[in-house]
Design a protein around this motif. Sequence first.
Motif, PDB file in Angstrom:
ATOM      1  N   MET A  42      13.635 -30.290  19.489  1.00  0.00           N
ATOM      2  CA  MET A  42      14.267 -31.041  18.570  1.00  0.00           C
ATOM      3  C   MET A  42      13.114 -31.943  18.057  1.00  0.00           C
ATOM      4  N   HIS A  43      13.103 -31.990  16.615  1.00  0.00           N
ATOM      5  CA  HIS A  43      12.322 -33.206  15.889  1.00  0.00           C
ATOM      6  C   HIS A  43      13.363 -34.234  15.543  1.00  0.00           C
ATOM      7  N   LEU A  44      12.412 -35.332  15.272  1.00  0.00           N
ATOM      8  CA  LEU A  44      13.269 -36.697  14.909  1.00  0.00           C
ATOM      9  C   LEU A  44      14.076 -36.244  13.823  1.00  0.00           C
ATOM     10  N   LYS A  45      13.399 -35.585  12.865  1.00  0.00           N
ATOM     11  CA  LYS A  45      14.130 -35.154  11.553  1.00  0.00           C
ATOM     12  C   LYS A  45      15.509 -34.437  12.096  1.00  0.00           C
ATOM     13  N   ASP A  46      15.726 -33.866  12.799  1.00  0.00           N
ATOM     14  CA  ASP A  46      16.821 -33.005  12.929  1.00  0.00           C
ATOM     15  C   ASP A  46      17.651 -33.933  13.626  1.00  0.00           C
ATOM     16  N   PHE A  47      17.460 -35.136  14.463  1.00  0.00           N
ATOM     17  CA  PHE A  47      18.207 -35.847  15.070  1.00  0.00           C
ATOM     18  C   PHE A  47      18.757 -36.773  13.980  1.00  0.00           C
ATOM     19  N   ALA A  48      17.778 -37.287  13.157  1.00  0.00           N
ATOM     20  CA  ALA A  48      18.299 -38.571  11.989  1.00  0.00           C
ATOM     21  C   ALA A  48      19.203 -37.529  11.060  1.00  0.00           C
ATOM     22  N   ASP A  49      18.824 -36.280  10.936  1.00  0.00           N
ATOM     23  CA  ASP A  49      19.566 -35.711   9.785  1.00  0.00           C
ATOM     24  C   ASP A  49      20.958 -35.412  10.236  1.00  0.00           C
ATOM     25  N   HIS A  50      21.057 -35.123  11.692  1.00  0.00           N
ATOM     26  CA  HIS A  50      22.411 -34.967  12.371  1.00  0.00           C
ATOM     27  C   HIS A  50      23.269 -36.429  12.045  1.00  0.00           C
ATOM     28  N   ARG A  51      22.556 -37.587  12.506  1.00  0.00           N
ATOM     29  CA  ARG A  51      23.111 -38.980  12.377  1.00  0.00           C
ATOM     30  C   ARG A  51      23.410 -39.328  11.055  1.00  0.00           C
ATOM     31  N   MET A  52      23.007 -38.796   9.837  1.00  0.00           N
ATOM     32  CA  MET A  52      23.285 -38.953   8.708  1.00  0.00           C
ATOM     33  C   MET A  52      24.574 -38.080   8.365  1.00  0.00           C
ATOM     34  N   SER A  53      24.781 -37.195   9.024  1.00  0.00           N
ATOM     35  CA  SER A  53      25.962 -36.042   8.567  1.00  0.00           C
ATOM     36  C   SER A  53      27.308 -36.588   8.962  1.00  0.00           C
ATOM     37  N   GLU A  54      28.397 -36.205   8.085  1.00  0.00           N
ATOM     38  CA  GLU A  54      29.748 -36.546   8.463  1.00  0.00           C
ATOM     39  C   GLU A  54      30.258 -36.284   9.872  1.00  0.00           C
ATOM     40  N   ASP A  55      29.513 -35.718  10.585  1.00  0.00           N
ATOM     41  CA  ASP A  55      29.854 -35.185  12.104  1.00  0.00           C
ATOM     42  C   ASP A  55      29.385 -36.391  13.045  1.00  0.00           C
ATOM     43  N   ALA A  56      28.533 -37.205  12.631  1.00  0.00           N
ATOM     44  CA  ALA A  56      28.153 -38.180  13.500  1.00  0.00           C
ATOM     45  C   ALA A  56      28.863 -39.524  13.867  1.00  0.00           C
TER      46      ALA A  56
END
Length: 54
Positions: A1-15
């Motif tokens: 997993m890339h930091l980008k994937d982690f951060a993008d998930h944390r920006m999503s409505e599911d986070a």
Amino acid sequence: MHLKDFADHRMSEDAPAGWFEILTERNTLFIKEYIKSNWQKQRIDDSDNYYSKK
């Protein structure tokens, strides 16, 4: 997993609430590493596409 994937998930409505703020609050290192992660991920994706075409 890339930091980008982690951060993008944390920006999503599911986070869970507040995660993105924890990552980014007054943190220029996060922005630098996010850009670097995006660049690295793109290179991997491009090389996978390059080899799959051959």
